[in-house]
Each structure stands twice: as structure tokens, then as C-alpha cells.
Design an enzyme around this catalytic site. Structure first.
Site, PDB file in Angstrom:
ATOM      1  N   CYS A   1       0.839  -1.200   0.000  1.00 17.09           N
ATOM      2  CA  CYS A   1       0.000   0.000   0.000  1.00 17.09           C
ATOM      3  C   CYS A   1       0.870   1.245   0.000  1.00 17.09           C
ATOM      4  O   CYS A   1       2.100   1.176   0.039  1.00 17.09           O
ATOM      5  CB  CYS A   1      -0.922   0.011   1.218  1.00 17.09           C
ATOM      6  SG  CYS A   1      -0.011   0.207   2.773  1.00 17.09           S
TER       7      CYS A   1
ATOM      8  N   ASP B   1      10.438  27.941 -31.680  1.00 12.70           N
ATOM      9  CA  ASP B   1      11.535  28.253 -32.585  1.00 12.70           C
ATOM     10  C   ASP B   1      10.998  28.121 -34.012  1.00 12.70           C
ATOM     11  O   ASP B   1      10.211  27.215 -34.288  1.00 12.70           O
ATOM     12  CB  ASP B   1      12.685  27.271 -32.352  1.00 12.70           C
ATOM     13  CG  ASP B   1      13.836  27.497 -33.310  1.00 12.70           C
ATOM     14  OD1 ASP B   1      14.292  28.642 -33.406  1.00 12.70           O
ATOM     15  OD2 ASP B   1      14.255  26.529 -33.959  1.00 12.70           O
TER      16      ASP B   1
ATOM     17  N   ASP C   1      14.321  22.362 -31.667  1.00 11.43           N
ATOM     18  CA  ASP C   1      14.829  21.129 -32.269  1.00 11.43           C
ATOM     19  C   ASP C   1      15.678  20.312 -31.305  1.00 11.43           C
ATOM     20  O   ASP C   1      16.134  19.231 -31.648  1.00 11.43           O
ATOM     21  CB  ASP C   1      15.607  21.413 -33.557  1.00 11.43           C
ATOM     22  CG  ASP C   1      16.833  22.290 -33.323  1.00 11.43           C
ATOM     23  OD1 ASP C   1      17.249  22.421 -32.157  1.00 11.43           O
ATOM     24  OD2 ASP C   1      17.359  22.841 -34.300  1.00 11.43           O
TER      25      ASP C   1
ATOM     26  N   ASP D   1      18.857  24.638 -29.576  1.00 12.82           N
ATOM     27  CA  ASP D   1      17.954  25.302 -28.632  1.00 12.82           C
ATOM     28  C   ASP D   1      18.118  24.762 -27.211  1.00 12.82           C
ATOM     29  O   ASP D   1      17.297  25.057 -26.342  1.00 12.82           O
ATOM     30  CB  ASP D   1      16.491  25.094 -29.068  1.00 12.82           C
ATOM     31  CG  ASP D   1      16.208  25.707 -30.434  1.00 12.82           C
ATOM     32  OD1 ASP D   1      16.705  26.810 -30.688  1.00 12.82           O
ATOM     33  OD2 ASP D   1      15.509  25.075 -31.225  1.00 12.82           O
TER      34      ASP D   1
END
Length: 880
Positions: free
Chosen positions: A13, A450, A655, A659
Site C-alpha cells: 500500500c 523556434d 529542435d 535550442d
């Protein structure tokens, strides 16, 4: 810092999960602990100079749980992830099988026990030896004899629960053990009181305690909890369906060239540099680069592309994709755990087992929940005794509080939804690194895009051709312009050459090619001198000629520039010949995605290195709210940070390579179209396709998952808030209503099953995609291009077959039952393609049919037998 994964056994649990987490977190040198109740695994990141794995294992074992290194971290990598997955599934299956046997035996014993204990009260015919006060002790002994085997069968609750209680880390098993054990002990006490009554001829005492035996409650509590656990285990197994399908995608064998001979080896044994042979219908076992031959590869399972992609020498191929047509060889570049499929599997598994921030709140509650419940149960008994009720009444209410309060539902509310959600995302080619990323996606308010490679295709294309020399035709001008640009490596020049090739224009030879960096090029085509470049270059070279209006040419070039296009001016023999406009074209999917972002109420920002005029043209074309131009790659991170300082929750989509700083800075970094170069380090979410619409899907899925978690947590808390007072007897003074321990245990079990079942609804999630009509048009256009290519390939194959065999290619269609998913489709295609004489096989899952192309006459029964051996039911086989 070192990161290791461990198997943890004995967790039942959320309290167990919280206990293990708290125990390991206390160790010096531990930086991060993630414990998964679903996978029964724990991931620990720790400083190995202060701590070692033995200390971690001992700490977990010290509070009553089993712990060991997983196969992956025990350096048992011979079978890769498939081996670890099969081992995990085997353990889970063995546990379910054991639980089923235990449950079946318990039910078989419980039925006569309930008959003996309650049959007379229900008016059922009970043997005389078990009825009447004179036989009360016989009835009690019979009940005890039937109860003891049920207790022994379910001794795990006592073994784990009492051990955890002694270690001061109580869990769900502790509550069950205390509740069931109290019923048993009180039943034994009642038997002693009955014996005393018989010995002292006090039949009133015998009568009182003959109706106060709690043996059936003790057995029923254990059995009902086991029912709930069994149903829960079956439901939880479905949460990992997506991961199982990914594992099954990987082919088990590969055909490689060694010492000049083809040999079949296990896919895990393919080494980097090996030459792998792929035939029609076969799955690609590892990542690599095509060296010879050609083929059309179905990459839908990995990238989601619905149309097969042509592969030629120099192209990359991805593991687990399927070659539909053609034969080729490729050199293995990424093998084992480095393949794209292995990375995807690892991401999905880690994300499913990680914790979302919302789950940590449930963990904190679960950590103190069990001790609080035990306290409430004791308080309940004391209050009712002080109120003048009998000890049996007080005990019954206390036991009901214990068994109805098990925190299973609370512990399952979040992890099941997260695991199903990350698995569903993987089906759409969306890889979510962590549960935290999946949760945070729903709260973003700003999307920064972008431009190049994200909004646009990243590949410049010719958009306009305008003739300035009326003596030339467009095709002639394009051919000569392409010849001039053929020697240049500039992307704009390549776009002109690609346009000519696409239009089937023959490109003449060029002589005396010369390039001036940043200005233009010179060349001779068919004995005529050509100059191509910008307007300033033409003026310097006096290439416009006396009869050309320089002002008019300039206006035309500025018009193209204002539209976000780059104009290339061509001159022949000192006279302007024409203008070719080139642009990085916007994807249709990007237009639709940006529209959907606006509908979601998101602020959309475009980042681009283009000048302000070009950026504004694209902004207006796509109806983007804001465009930031003249941005260098190093400045993108600062732009993201500026929006965050204004209080925005930012998702950056790029990309994943140049970036990276911006992706890392953003609240959610999304790498789009990463393909085989998954930017795992910088992005939180990786999209396998070049489509912004997957960002929309990811956000919608995140909202669905969080909504599901909120619903689960609400019902889990509501259930306990309502159930505990009722079990404690809060309704008895006013309405005379009580909750028996048996009903409480049944309610507790069903609550867990309900939470898991609710989370499993996420398996039916589908993105809104209101642009279905537009998508179908895009696919039709792409399909038309593909069909043209296929026609060429088919004609080549047809001619080859006619020359070699002197006969036409035959086609047959099979109707196949039993196919349910893409995995089934792959199996049938592979089985048919393996039949000698079958050139290719394609399966339509919706129509339940397979179409095979034959290079030789193959009997219908042979094809049907191949399908049957693959585990599916062939209905018919007909020639076309």
C-alpha cells in the site's frame, strides 16, 4: 553521484511506499529516492563516497521489506531490457497466480464457515449437531477448524503487517492483521466463556457468547481483502500494456554478414559495425545506416508516420521499424541499450515509475495515515465502552474502522494514472521524461516556438519563379538556373536544384563555376555566362543591362522579401533573366497547431533569427500573437527567462540541439522532430515526429491525466472521510446504523479497484484533432506522391519478374480474425513475408485482411497455415 534501481518486495500500500521512502531518505548521502508501488521498484541517487548499496539494502530489509538490485544494475545486461521486462512480468504473473490459488482455497473454506455461522439465522437447513445451545461448542469448534486454514493461507498479512508494526512502520497489512487478529482473539475468548458457562451450568452465558463468535469476520476480512488485491493486481497489469507493446516491437533475431556468410543471431548480439541484411516484411533490429539496396520502411511504431519512408544508401534506419518493400543492407551504428527503441522504453519506464509533485502529497498523508487510524480505532472502542455499550459492540466498531481505512486507494490514485498517461503518450510518439513533466504541462500559459525546423520544415523550397527575359520559357530558365547553382553548397542553391529535379528538368553541364561568399556565383552554361546573387552584386557586375529597369527589379525583390521569402536574381549575358524566390515553408500541421494553441488560451511567441520584415510576414501569415526577430541561438535562453520573470509558465519548443539552453531554462522543454537524436539531457518532452500538433496532444493528455488524478484523490479522501465515521458508529445513536467489519473490508477492497479502473479510462484518450479533414488532405497529397513512387518501384519489380520468370506478379487476399493491434499486424505480415514465393505482405487492420504479392505460385493453404502458426485465424484466401 550514482543512480541505481532496486527491486523491493513486500509493499502492499501507499504506507509501505512512504515507509521505504522515509527510511532510505534518512541515510546520509542520499539525494533522491523514488519508490514505485506499481513496479515494486526503488530508484536511489546517492553519493557513493558516503554510502554504498549494502547499506541501502540493509535499511530497507531492516523495516521488514525485501530488497535486491535489479538485473540492469546487477550488470546482467545480456538480454537487454527485454530480459528485465520478462523477469518483471514473470514475477508479477507468479504473484497473481499464487494469489489466485490462495483466494480460491479461501473462498472454498469460507462458504461452509459462513453456512455454519449464519445458516440458521438465514433460515437455511443446518445439521442438528450444529444447532441449539447444547451443540454451541461443537459449532464454535467447527468454525475455528474452518477459520484456521484461511488464516494460514493468508498468513502473509500477519507476517508482513505485524513485522512492520514491530518496526514502527505500520502499513495496510498491519491494519488487516490487527482487525482480523482481534476478531480471532475475541472468538477464542468467547469459546472460553462458553466453556465456562457449560462447566458452571450457566446457559445464559453460553447463549450470550455463542452469538458473539467473530471467526467468520476474521476469515471474511482476509478473504475480501485478498479479492480486492487480486482484482487490483489484474487491473494494475494493464497499466503497463504500452510498455509491453514497446518491448514486443523489438525483433528477437537478426541476419548479419560475418566472414562473407549470412547468419541468424539474437538481436542483442548484433555489434556496432556489423552488416545487417533486411528483406521485405522483416523488422529492423538495431539503428544503422543503409549501405546498399533500397526499401520502404514503415516507421509508424516509432515516429507515428503513417506513410512508409524510402531508404537508400546513406539514409538512417531505426530499430523496431518494418521493411515493407525491397531488400537492403545496413551497417549497425547503435546497438543494445543505445538503440532508439531502448531509449524510448527506458524513458517510458522511468517516467511511469517517477513521482509527480501531486503524488508526494498523497505519500505524506499515507505516511501518517496508518498510525492515526490505529489511534482512531482504539479511541472508538474506548468511547463506546464509556458510553455504556458492550465490549463486543465496541470491538466490532473498532475492527470496522481498521479494515475500512486501508490507504490502498490513496496510494494508487496518482501512480496508476501517471503510468497509463506516459504509456499513452508513447503510443502517440510523445516521450515524457518524468511524471513531474507530465503534470506541469497542463499549467503552462505561454508557448515559445523556434521557427526553423519547428514551425517550418527546416528545408528551403522554391516558392516563386518570375521571368524577366521574355525570350525564355520557365522550364528553360529553371534548368539553367539550377545548373548555375549546382556547384554551390548553400541551402538556397540546393533548393533551386531540388526544384529542377522534382520537375524532371534536365540540368545542363556547367563550366568555370566561381562563388563569391555572401554575394553570388558565376558560371558558364551552354557557352553563355550567368551571374546569380543579390541586387547589389548584380549592380557591381553591371549584369542588369541597359534595357532593364533596376527600380522595378528592386521592387519585385522587396515584394518577395516582405512575404518572408529570399529572392535570387539571375542574369544571362549581362541581362536580367529572372527571379527565383526561396523560402523555408510553413508546415500545414503547424498552422493548425498554432490555431489550437490560441483556442486553449495560450500565448504563442515565435523566435527567429530572420530580420523583422520576414518575421512579421510569417507572424501575420500564421496569426501568431508575438514574434521576436534577429535572435541568435545564444539569446533564446534569455528570451525564455524574460517571460518567466513576468510570471508566465513557459513551454519552449525547439529542435533540441541548438535550442538546448532555452529548452533547459523553460518550465517545460519540448524537443520536436528529434528522431534518432533524442535530446534527453535538455528536453523534458521529446516528440518523435516533426509536428507541432503533438505538442497540442501532449498538453491535452496532461490535462486529462491531472483531471483523472484529482478525481481519484477526491474519491480516495472522500471515501475515508465518510467511511471512518460510519465505521466508528457515528450513525448509530440517531439511526441505529452500524457497519460490520465484513462490509467494511469489502468496501475497502472495492475502493482500490474503482480507483485503478478509473485511471485505466485514460487508455481510451484520444486527442481532439478537430483538423481531421485537413490532416486527411495532407495524407492524401503525401499518399499521392508515395503512390507515384510505389508505382515506379512496382513497375521495376514487375519488369524484373517478367524478365526473370516470364510471368506476371500474382496477388492474393486473406481474411484474418484475431488481430487487435499494430503488434498483431506486424506478426501476420512477418509470417506471410517469410513464406517462400511471397514478395511482400501488407495487412489492413481495420478490414481484417492481408494482401500478399507473389513472385511464384503459392498454394492458398500454405499462406493460411503461415497465419495460423503465427497465432491468428485465417478465414479465407482468394486470388485477385
Amino acid at each position: 553521484m550514482k543512480k541505481e534501481k532496486y527491486n523491493v518486495t513486500g509493499m502492499t500500500c501507499a504506507a509501505c511506499q512512504a515507509n521505504v521512502t522515509r527510511c532510505v531518505q534518512k541515510l546520509e548521502g542520499v539525494e533522491e529516492v523514488d519508490v514505485s508501488l506499481l513496479a515494486n521498484q526503488m530508484t536511489v541517487r546517492y553519493d557513493e563516497t558516503k554510502l554504498d548499496r549494502e547499506m541501502i539494502l540493509q535499511s530497507v530489509q531492516g523495516i521488514g521489506y525485501g530488497a535486491s538490485l535489479t538485473g540492469a544494475d546487477a550488470k546482467d545486461r545480456s538480454g537487454g531490457f527485454r530480459s528485465e521486462w520478462e523477469s518483471r512480468q514473470s514475477r508479477a504473473e507468479e504473484e497473481r497466480r499464487s494469489m489466485k490459488v490462495r483466494l480460491t482455497a479461501s473462498v472454498i473454506l469460507l462458504i461452509p464457515l459462513m453456512y455454519v455461522a449464519m445458516g440458521a439465522m438465514m433460515g437455511l437447513p443446518v445439521p442438528g449437531i450444529l444447532t441449539g445451545m447444547e451443540n454451541a461448542m461443537i459449532s464454535a469448534l467447527t468454525q475455528l477448524i474452518l477459520t484456521i486454514p484461511i488464516l494460514v493461507l493468508n498468513r502473509k498479512f500477519y507476517k508482513v503487517g505485524l513485522k512492520a508494526l514491530v518496526k514502527r512502520a505500520p502499513n495496510m497489512d498491519s491494519l488487516v492483521a490487527i482487525g482480523s487478529g482481534a476478531s480471532l482473539v475475541y472468538g477464542l475468548f468467547a469459546m472460553y466463556r462458553m466453556a465456562y458457562g457449560f462447566g458452571h451450568q450457566d446457559m445464559a452465558l453460553v447463549h450470550e457468547y455463542a452469538h458473539a463468535l467473530y471467526f467468520e469476520s476474521s476469515a471474511m476480512i482476509l478473504t475480501l481483502v485478498t479479492v480486492g488485491k487480486y482484482l487490483e493486481a489484474r487491473s494494475k497489469s494493464k497499466t503497463s500494456d504500452a510498455l509491453g507493446k514497446l518491448v514486443d516491437l523489438a525483433p528477437k533475431n537478426a541476419v548479419v554478414l560475418r566472414d562473407g556468410k549470412e547468419m541468424t543471431i539474437p538481436a542483442e548480439q548484433v555489434a556496432a559495425g556489423d552488416t545487417v541484411v533486411i528483406r521485405p516484411g522483416e523488422s529492423i533490429p538495431v539503428d544503422g545506416i543503409v549501405t546498399e539496396g533500397y526499401g520502404y520502411v514503415d516507421q509508424a511504431a516509432i515516429t507515428g508516420e503513417s506513410i512508409p519512408v524510402e531508404k537508400q544508401p546513406g539514409d538512417t534506419v531505426i530499430s523496431a521499424t518494418i521493411n515493407k518493400n525491397g531488400t537492403f543492407r545496413f551497417q549497425a551504428s547503435k546497438v543494445g541499450e543505445d538503440t532508439t527503441l531502448s531509449q524510448i522504453i527506458r524513458l517510458v519506464d522511468e517516467a511511469g515509475n517517477s513521482k509527480a509533485p501531486i503524488a508526494r502529497m498523497a505519500d505524506k498523508v499515507s505516511g501518517i495515515f496508518v498510525p492515526v487510524v490505529i489511534g482512531i480505532a482504539v479511541l472508538t472502542a474506548v468511547v463506546w465502552i464509556l458510553a455504556g455499550q458492550t465490549f463486543e459492540f465496541a470491538l466490532s466498531n473498532a475492527i470496522a474502522v481498521l479494515v475500512i481505512s486501508c490507504p490502498c486507494a490513496l496510494g494508487l490514485a496518482t501512480p496508476v494514472a501517471i503510468m497509463v498517461g506516459t504509456g499513452k503518450a508513447a503510443e502517440y510518439g510523445i516521450l515524457v521524461k518524468s511524471a513531474e513533466s507530465l503534470e506541469n504541462l497542463h499549467s503552462i500559459d505561454t508557448v515559445i516556438l523556434d521557427k526553423t525546423g519547428t514551425i517550418t520544415s527546416g528545408h528551403p523550397q522554391v516558392t516563386d519563379i518570375e521571368l524577366l527575359d521574355e525570350s525564355m520559357e520557365e522550364q528553360e530558365f529553371l534548368a539553367q538556373a539550377a545548373a548555375v547553382e549546382a556547384g554551390s553548397e548553400h541551402p538556397l542553391a540546393q533548393a533551386v536544384v531540388e526544384k529542377a529535379k522534382r520537375d524532371g528538368v534536365a540540368i545542363p553541364e556547367v563550366k568555370n563555376f566561381e562563388a563569391t561568399a555572401g554575394r553570388g556565383v558565376r558560371a558558364e552554361v551552354k557557352g553563355q555566362s550567368y551571374i546569380a546573387g543579390n541586387l547589389a552584386f548584380m549592380k557591381e557586375e553591371q549584369a542588369l543591362g541597359e534595357g532593364v529597369d533596376a527600380k522595378e527589379v528592386q521592387n519585385k525583390m522587396e515584394k518577395f522579401a516582405s512575404q518572408g521569402k529570399t529572392p535570387l536574381l539571375f542574369a544571362r549575358e549581362g541581362c536580367a533573366a529572372g527571379i527565383i524566390a526561396v523560402a523555408d515553408t510553413v508546415r500545414d500541421s503547424s498552422r493548425e497547431a498554432i490555431r489550437q494553441f490560441r483556442e486553449m488560451g495560450l500565448h504563442v511567441v515565435m523566435l527567429t533569427g530572420d530580420n523583422k520584415v520576414t518575421a512579421e510576414a510569417i507572424r501575420q501569415e500564421l496569426d501568431i500573437e508575438e514574434a521576436v526577430s534577429d535572435v541568435l541561438p545564444t539569446e533564446k535562453e534569455a528570451c525564455v527567462r524574460s517571460y518567466q520573470k513576468r510570471g508566465h509558465k513557459v513551454a519552449m519548443v525547439g529542435d533540441g540541439i541548438n535550442d538546448a539552453p532555452a529548452l533547459t531554462r523553460a518550465d517545460i522543454g519540448i524537443a520536436i522532430g528529434a528522431g534518432t537524436d533524442i535530446a534527453i539531457e535538455s528536453a523534458d518532452v521529446v516528440l518523435m515526429k516533426d509536428s507541432l500538433q503533438d505538442v497540442v496532444t501532449a498538453i491535452e493528455l496532461s490535462k486529462s491525466v491531472i483531471r483523472n488524478i484529482h478525481m481519484n484523490l477526491f474519491w480516495a479522501f472522500f471515501y475515508n472521510i465518510l467511511g471512518i465515521p460510519v465505521a466508528a458508529g457515528a450513525l448509530f445513536p440517531a439511526f441505529g446504523l452500524r457497519l460490520s467489519p465484513m462490509i467494511g473490508s469489502a468496501a475497502m477492497s472495492l475502493s482500490s479497484v474503482c480507483v485503478v479502473t478509473n485511471a485505466l479510462r485514460l487508455r481510451f484518450f484520444k486527442p481532439s484533432r478537430s483538423e481531421n479533414e485537413r490532416e486527411s488532405k495532407i495524407q492524401e497529397a503525401a499518399g499521392a506522391d508515395m503512390q507515384a513512387d510505389d508505382d515506379d518501384v512496382n513497375m521495376k519489380n514487375k519488369n524484373q519478374d517478367e524478365n526473370e520468370k516470364g510471368s506476371m506478379v500474382m496477388k492474393k487476399k486473406l481474411i484474418v480474425e484475431g488481430m487487435m493491434c499494430a503488434h498483431c499486424k506486424m506478426h501476420v505480415e512477418k509470417a506471410l513475408a517469410a513464406v517462400e514465393g511471397v514478395k511482400s505482405a501488407q495487412v489492413d487492420l481495420d478490414k481484417k485482411q492481408a494482401e500478399v504479392e507473389l513472385s511464384a505460385d503459392v498454394a492458398d493453404q500454405v499462406l493460411m497455415d503461415a497465419v495460423k502458426e503465427a497465432g491468428y485465424e485465417p478465414v479465407s484466401c482468394t486470388a485477385e
